[in-house]
Design an enzyme around this catalytic site. Structure first.
Site, PDB file in Angstrom:
ATOM      1  N   SER A 191       6.068  -4.181   6.437  1.00  0.00           N
ATOM      2  CA  SER A 191       5.612  -3.237   5.420  1.00  0.00           C
ATOM      3  C   SER A 191       4.269  -2.680   5.866  1.00  0.00           C
ATOM      4  O   SER A 191       3.545  -3.328   6.633  1.00  0.00           O
ATOM      5  CB  SER A 191       5.453  -3.950   4.071  1.00  0.00           C
ATOM      6  OG  SER A 191       4.788  -3.124   3.129  1.00  0.00           O
TER       7      SER A 191
ATOM      8  N   TYR B 220       0.884 -10.130  -1.599  1.00  0.00           N
ATOM      9  CA  TYR B 220       1.940  -9.487  -0.805  1.00  0.00           C
ATOM     10  C   TYR B 220       1.403  -9.040   0.547  1.00  0.00           C
ATOM     11  O   TYR B 220       2.058  -9.221   1.578  1.00  0.00           O
ATOM     12  CB  TYR B 220       2.514  -8.308  -1.575  1.00  0.00           C
ATOM     13  CG  TYR B 220       3.672  -7.629  -0.884  1.00  0.00           C
ATOM     14  CD1 TYR B 220       4.823  -8.337  -0.556  1.00  0.00           C
ATOM     15  CD2 TYR B 220       3.619  -6.270  -0.568  1.00  0.00           C
ATOM     16  CE1 TYR B 220       5.897  -7.715   0.074  1.00  0.00           C
ATOM     17  CE2 TYR B 220       4.688  -5.645   0.053  1.00  0.00           C
ATOM     18  CZ  TYR B 220       5.817  -6.368   0.373  1.00  0.00           C
ATOM     19  OH  TYR B 220       6.878  -5.748   1.002  1.00  0.00           O
TER      20      TYR B 220
END
Length: 251
Positions: A136, A149
């Site tokens: 990501s 995250y």
């Protein structure tokens, strides 16, 4: 010339929805025999029937479940797509629930470790293996509320880099695809514990975010490069996104 996919096999984790399901379809369209791995058995069974693949129920956070996946796949594997992952919560560091962080590290980093360790012998045995880790842009850039995250996805990115160093000279390529804003049916909904309004707000005013098929197309492209070509990393964002915190939205 691109690598021929005839007779080649692939495993996609987290294949029950979103990027994982789209990637399984994309690889099958390229001629791969795809093993669809995820916890939701009914979904992967339907997907496997659709694409002519094989469904294997697997929880990547459970080493015994991963061992059963490796047994099912057998002694030879060409492509492993470590897609299983997730984000939980958007709390600032001062208020974050450590359990959410633990869950994110468990699936995004340790899950990747379990599956890679279990399937590495089969990738080696193929003589032309490829590992694609779905990361990501959160693995590169921090943003408020996303520390848990981003820490987990930074872990994904560093594991990928380290694995490439450790496997250099072997017939295995190691790549990472790092998407930005991708509108899938579940990612934000899971992050906000089923709060549909909060999930929808992530994409409000963005008419053309990425979709799962955009990321799957990138994975399929990497998988069909010649064996001597390693794509270290692809960072993919929609045109409307310059950074996690900088998104152009319609008025």
């Amino acid at each position: 010339m691109p690598t021929s996919s005839a007779g080649r096999t692939a495993v996609v984790t987290g294949a029950s929805s979103g990027i994982g399901a789209a990637t399984a379809r994309a690889l099958a369209a390229q001629g791969y025999d795809v093993w669809c791995a995820a916890r939701r058995t009914e979904r992967i069974e339907a997907l496997a029937e659709e694409i002519g693949g094989t469904a294997v129920s697997c929880d990547v956070t459970d080493p015994e479940s991963v061992r059963r996946l490796a047994q099912a796949v057998g002694g030879r594997l060409n492509v492993l797509v470590n897609n299983a992952g997730g984000a939980f919560g958007l709390a600032p560091v001062a208020e974050a629930d450590p359990e959410d962080w633990r869950r994110m590290f468990d699936v995004n980093v340790l899950g990747l470790l379990h599956v890679t360790q279990a399937l590495l012998p089969s990738l080696r045995a193929s003589g032309d293996g490829l590992i694609v880790n779905i990361g990501s842009i959160a693995g590169h850039v921090a943003y408020e509320g996303g520390a848990g995250y981003t820490a987990a996805k930074h872990g994904t990115q560093v594991v990928t880099e380290t694995l490439r160093l450790e496997l250099v000279g072997e017939p295995i390529r190691v790549s990472e695809v790092s998407p930005g804003m991708v509108h899938t049916e579940e990612f934000s909904l899971v992050r906000f514990e089923g709060d549909q309004a909060r999930a929808d707000a992530v994409y409000n005013g963005v008419s053309e975010p990425l979709v799962a098929e955009d990321v799957a197309d990138a994975v399929a492209w990497i998988a069909t490069r010649p064996a001597h070509v390693n794509i270290d990393e692809l960072v993919i964002k929609p045109r409307a996104q310059a950074a996690p915190h900088k998104v152009a939205r319609d008025a």
